[in-house]
Design a protein around this motif. Structure first.
Motif, PDB file in Angstrom:
ATOM      1  N   CYS A   1      -9.979  -0.917  -4.179  1.00  0.00           N
ATOM      2  CA  CYS A   1      -9.480   0.379  -3.707  1.00  0.00           C
ATOM      3  C   CYS A   1      -9.871   1.488  -4.689  1.00  0.00           C
ATOM      4  CB  CYS A   1      -7.958   0.344  -3.555  1.00  0.00           C
ATOM      5  SG  CYS A   1      -7.299   1.953  -3.077  1.00  0.00           S
ATOM      6  N   PRO A   2     -10.595   2.511  -4.213  1.00  0.00           N
ATOM      7  CA  PRO A   2     -11.095   3.539  -5.133  1.00  0.00           C
ATOM      8  C   PRO A   2     -10.004   4.461  -5.678  1.00  0.00           C
ATOM      9  CG  PRO A   2     -11.675   4.094  -2.873  1.00  0.00           C
ATOM     10  CD  PRO A   2     -11.061   2.733  -2.827  1.00  0.00           C
ATOM     11  N   VAL A   3      -8.831   4.481  -5.018  1.00  0.00           N
ATOM     12  CA  VAL A   3      -7.772   5.387  -5.484  1.00  0.00           C
ATOM     13  C   VAL A   3      -6.517   4.638  -5.951  1.00  0.00           C
ATOM     14  CG1 VAL A   3      -8.561   7.355  -4.100  1.00  0.00           C
ATOM     15  CG2 VAL A   3      -6.961   5.721  -3.091  1.00  0.00           C
ATOM     16  N   ASN A   4      -6.673   3.327  -6.171  1.00  0.00           N
ATOM     17  CA  ASN A   4      -5.555   2.486  -6.631  1.00  0.00           C
ATOM     18  C   ASN A   4      -4.296   2.648  -5.778  1.00  0.00           C
ATOM     19  OD1 ASN A   4      -6.989   1.345  -8.836  1.00  0.00           O
ATOM     20  ND2 ASN A   4      -6.668   3.254  -9.965  1.00  0.00           N
ATOM     21  N   ALA A   5      -4.477   2.645  -4.468  1.00  0.00           N
ATOM     22  CA  ALA A   5      -3.321   2.819  -3.576  1.00  0.00           C
ATOM     23  C   ALA A   5      -2.586   1.505  -3.318  1.00  0.00           C
ATOM     24  CB  ALA A   5      -3.783   3.426  -2.254  1.00  0.00           C
ATOM     25  N   ILE A   6      -3.166   0.394  -3.773  1.00  0.00           N
ATOM     26  CA  ILE A   6      -2.526  -0.914  -3.521  1.00  0.00           C
ATOM     27  C   ILE A   6      -2.013  -1.497  -4.834  1.00  0.00           C
ATOM     28  CG2 ILE A   6      -2.898  -3.278  -2.679  1.00  0.00           C
ATOM     29  CD1 ILE A   6      -5.117  -2.144  -0.857  1.00  0.00           C
ATOM     30  N   THR A   7      -0.747  -1.924  -4.823  1.00  0.00           N
ATOM     31  CA  THR A   7      -0.215  -2.619  -5.999  1.00  0.00           C
ATOM     32  C   THR A   7       0.193  -4.029  -5.609  1.00  0.00           C
ATOM     33  OG1 THR A   7       1.793  -1.391  -5.508  1.00  0.00           O
ATOM     34  CG2 THR A   7       0.684  -0.833  -7.559  1.00  0.00           C
TER      35      THR A   7
ATOM     36  N   VAL B   1       0.832  -1.206   0.000  1.00  0.00           N
ATOM     37  CA  VAL B   1       0.000   0.000   0.000  1.00  0.00           C
ATOM     38  C   VAL B   1       0.865   1.254   0.000  1.00  0.00           C
ATOM     39  CG1 VAL B   1      -0.254   0.047   2.533  1.00  0.00           C
ATOM     40  CG2 VAL B   1      -1.971   1.174   1.096  1.00  0.00           C
ATOM     41  N   ASP B   2       0.422   2.221  -0.780  1.00  0.00           N
ATOM     42  CA  ASP B   2       1.068   3.528  -0.798  1.00  0.00           C
ATOM     43  C   ASP B   2       0.257   4.419   0.147  1.00  0.00           C
ATOM     44  OD1 ASP B   2       1.901   6.081  -1.267  1.00  0.00           O
ATOM     45  OD2 ASP B   2       1.502   6.075  -3.434  1.00  0.00           O
ATOM     46  N   LYS B   3       0.771   4.592   1.375  1.00  0.00           N
ATOM     47  CA  LYS B   3      -0.015   5.310   2.380  1.00  0.00           C
ATOM     48  C   LYS B   3      -0.210   6.793   2.044  1.00  0.00           C
ATOM     49  CE  LYS B   3      -1.976   4.229   5.509  1.00  0.00           C
ATOM     50  NZ  LYS B   3      -3.406   3.806   5.534  1.00  0.00           N
ATOM     51  N   ASP B   4       0.615   7.324   1.149  1.00  0.00           N
ATOM     52  CA  ASP B   4       0.408   8.719   0.739  1.00  0.00           C
ATOM     53  C   ASP B   4      -0.837   8.847  -0.143  1.00  0.00           C
ATOM     54  OD1 ASP B   4       2.608   9.597   2.103  1.00  0.00           O
ATOM     55  OD2 ASP B   4       3.975   9.260   0.406  1.00  0.00           O
ATOM     56  N   ALA B   5      -1.121   7.784  -0.873  1.00  0.00           N
ATOM     57  CA  ALA B   5      -2.297   7.818  -1.760  1.00  0.00           C
ATOM     58  C   ALA B   5      -3.565   7.358  -1.046  1.00  0.00           C
ATOM     59  CB  ALA B   5      -2.034   6.935  -2.975  1.00  0.00           C
ATOM     60  N   CYS B   6      -3.389   6.499  -0.050  1.00  0.00           N
ATOM     61  CA  CYS B   6      -4.537   5.894   0.655  1.00  0.00           C
ATOM     62  C   CYS B   6      -5.390   6.954   1.343  1.00  0.00           C
ATOM     63  CB  CYS B   6      -4.011   4.895   1.675  1.00  0.00           C
ATOM     64  SG  CYS B   6      -5.246   4.308   2.854  1.00  0.00           S
ATOM     65  N   ILE B   7      -6.709   6.837   1.183  1.00  0.00           N
ATOM     66  CA  ILE B   7      -7.620   7.800   1.830  1.00  0.00           C
ATOM     67  C   ILE B   7      -8.333   7.167   3.038  1.00  0.00           C
ATOM     68  CG2 ILE B   7      -7.974   9.281  -0.207  1.00  0.00           C
ATOM     69  CD1 ILE B   7     -10.601   7.662  -0.711  1.00  0.00           C
ATOM     70  N   ASN B   8      -7.853   5.977   3.455  1.00  0.00           N
ATOM     71  CA  ASN B   8      -8.384   5.282   4.637  1.00  0.00           C
ATOM     72  C   ASN B   8      -9.899   5.060   4.590  1.00  0.00           C
ATOM     73  OD1 ASN B   8      -5.890   4.962   6.193  1.00  0.00           O
ATOM     74  ND2 ASN B   8      -5.897   7.201   6.152  1.00  0.00           N
TER      75      ASN B   8
ATOM     76  N   MET C   1      -6.367   2.564   7.725  1.00  0.00           N
ATOM     77  CA  MET C   1      -5.909   1.275   7.235  1.00  0.00           C
ATOM     78  C   MET C   1      -4.461   1.136   7.692  1.00  0.00           C
ATOM     79  SD  MET C   1      -3.956  -0.340   4.851  1.00  0.00           S
ATOM     80  CE  MET C   1      -3.922  -1.514   3.538  1.00  0.00           C
ATOM     81  N   VAL C   2      -4.184   0.132   8.548  1.00  0.00           N
ATOM     82  CA  VAL C   2      -2.880   0.037   9.198  1.00  0.00           C
ATOM     83  C   VAL C   2      -1.859  -0.730   8.358  1.00  0.00           C
ATOM     84  CG1 VAL C   2      -1.679  -0.725  11.275  1.00  0.00           C
ATOM     85  CG2 VAL C   2      -3.987   0.202  11.457  1.00  0.00           C
ATOM     86  N   GLY C   3      -2.316  -1.774   7.695  1.00  0.00           N
ATOM     87  CA  GLY C   3      -1.389  -2.561   6.890  1.00  0.00           C
ATOM     88  C   GLY C   3      -1.870  -3.982   6.709  1.00  0.00           C
ATOM     89  N   PHE C   4      -1.010  -4.810   6.110  1.00  0.00           N
ATOM     90  CA  PHE C   4      -1.395  -6.183   5.791  1.00  0.00           C
ATOM     91  C   PHE C   4      -0.843  -7.163   6.813  1.00  0.00           C
ATOM     92  CE2 PHE C   4      -1.124  -3.788   1.843  1.00  0.00           C
ATOM     93  CZ  PHE C   4      -2.403  -3.990   1.338  1.00  0.00           C
TER      94      PHE C   4
END
Ligand SMILES: Cc1ncc(C[n+]2csc(CCOP(=O)(O)OP(=O)(O)O)c2C)c(N)n1
Ligand code: SF4
Ligand code: SF4
Ligand code: SF4
Ligand SMILES: [Mg+2]
Lengths: 324, 102
Positions: B87-93, B37-44, B69-72
């Motif tokens: 994910c609505p903002v594609n923060a996970i690759t 996860v890219d936490k800068d992009a994540c909107i929780n 969202m804390v992590g995996f």
């Protein structure tokens, strides 16, 4: 107020997951989503869920002895009788409660999970019996449209054109020809029952229905479209994307029949053609190569269009006309 | 997993007398793609948390009432990629596990 995300997160923080990690359903299988959402909703509402499951992928893969992914009381009996089993547990509970023999006064709710084989087919009699007797329970069907745990045999829920081992697409036939049995109408035709459809594309619509079902005094039934990523031949990540398309193409309308009163709970503004749905799922691929594939698609389009029009009329005609 | 000195101590009828024991088996060993996860992009928004079929995403409600969202939890994540898809903002690759081999 229906349950919301924060309530669910707080519930897990305080009380742990009611349905846990370590189950062995395939990566991306949609059945565990259904189990997770339903048990979390019951817990978040302050109920103690007691769960039963019919033989099938969900049951087999969550209770590999001596392991269990259930963090709530759970019972498995056989393939054909989860409704009978849970109705027995519910009757015992009522009896103990009436005689003052229960040590807890937490409200206990009974939830049965069954696959489509265990619900549309072999378990239909026990389900109809339990609903007819008026037990206070919620039955949740996770519908993956086939006998998946035993390797993709056709069920009364498999759609036309789908390739199944017991009804393969060949040179002559385009796979199964019958449309899905209308299970919600069958259960909805019983007395004092709440029956609904739901989809993994819309967890909050499903959880609102779980809440309604649990609060309804009497039997409740929810059929959730929950893809088997393995035998639908779709990417592991795509279950919810596919069920969204199922709703948008009228393949799987989201509605409820509350004691005879119809209500469509989601009305898409624009519909997509059924062909888009069929083309996105691998198990239709062989039928799409069949010389008669156009007829299969046309027939399905006509079927879903007509069913949608009927639903709108039922909704209009049954407004406020609750049966007992 | 319960340990018994003799089979006579085992509960009858295949009863499992402890809940949630499935956690003793790590399904994370099945994984071939790893979600990052890219936490800068994540909107929780917590959609991934809600959807994960393996309860392998941790989430909290912070003191200010906001969700995070804390992590995996890689002990159990099977790498299905559902979280990345919803994910609505594609923060996970999803990255191949081979990239993480030492
Ligand atoms: C009476 C009986 N017949 C057959 C079986 C074998 N069997 C186990 S699971 C299963 C298929 C279950 O299909 P479904 O209810 O759709 O659940 P799914 O596995 O698709 O989730 C079958 C046929 C059985 N356990 N009991
Ligand atoms: S075979 Fe299908 S239904 Fe069974 S666990 Fe795998 S994906 Fe789920
Ligand atoms: S990849 Fe699948 S199992 Fe892993 S965290 Fe994402 S949704 Fe959960
Ligand atoms: S779905 Fe995406 S944006 Fe929402 S919490 Fe998960 S990673 Fe963050
Ligand atoms: Mg099935």
């Amino acid at each position: 107020m229906p349950v919301n995300m924060k309530q669910l997160i707080n519930l897990v923080a305080k009380e742990d997951w009611p349905f846990t990690q370590g189950h062995r359903l395939c990566p991306g299988c949609n059945a565990p989503m259904v189990a997770k959402w339903a048990t979390m909703t019951a817990k978040a509402l302050g109920y103690e869920p007691v769960v039963g499951a019919a033989t099938g992928c969900l049951e087999v893969s969550t209770t590999i002895y001596p392991f269990t992914a259930w963090n709530v009381p759970y019972i498995h009996n056989a393939f054909e009788n989860v409704a009978a089993t849970i109705s027995g547990a519910e009757a015992a509970y009522r009896s103990l409660k009436n005689r003052g023999k229960l040590k807890t006064d937490k409200p206990i709710k009974f939830i049965a999970f069954g696959g489509d084989g265990g619900t549309y087919d072999i378990g239909l009699q026990s389900l109809s019996g339990a609903v007819e007797r008026g037990h206070d329970f919620l039955y949740i069907l996770y519908d993956n449209e086939g006998y998946m745990n035993t390797g993709n045999q056709r069920s009364g829920s498999t759609p036309p054109g789908a390739d199944a081992t017991t009804e393969p697409v060949g040179k002559v036939k385009t796979g199964k020809v019958q449309f899905k049995k209308n299970i919600v109408e069958i259960i909805g035709a019983h007395e004092n029952v709440y029956a609904a459809t739901a989809s993994t594309s819309d967890p909050f619509d499903f959880m609102a229905k779980v809440e309604k079902g649990l609060k309804h005094e009497g039997p409740a039934f929810i059929a959730v479209l929950a893809p088997c990523v393995r035998f639908w031949r779709i990417p592991e990540s795509d279950g919810p994307k596919i069920t969204k398309l199922a709703v948008e193409t009228k393949y799987w309308p989201l509605y409820e029949i509350d004691r005879g009163v119809y209500k469509i709970t989601r009305k898409p503004r624009n519909f997509k053609p059924i062909e888009e749905y069929i083309r996105s799922i691998g198990r239709f691929r062989k039928a799409l190569q069949h010389p008669e594939y156009k007829e299969v698609i046309e027939e399905m389009q006509k079927y879903v269009d007509t069913r949608w029009e009927r639903l709108l009329k039922f909704e209009e005609a049954t407004k406020g006309m609750y049966l007992r | 997993m319960p340990k018994y000195d003799s089979w006579k101590e085992m509960p009858i009828a295949g009863v499992i007398d402890k809940p949630a024991t499935a956690r003793e088996y790590n399904t994370g060993t099945w994984r071939i793609m790893r979600p990052i996860v890219d936490k800068d992009a994540c909107i929780n928004c917590m959609q991934c948390w809600l959807y994960c079929p393996d309860m392998a995403i941790d989430g909290i409600v912070k003191e200010d009432g906001k969700t995070e969202m804390v992590g995996f939890n890689y002990d159990y994540c099977k790498g299905c990629g559902t979280c990345a898809k919803v994910c609505p903002v594609n923060a996970i690759t999803m990255k191949p596990e081979t990239e993480f081999l030492k």
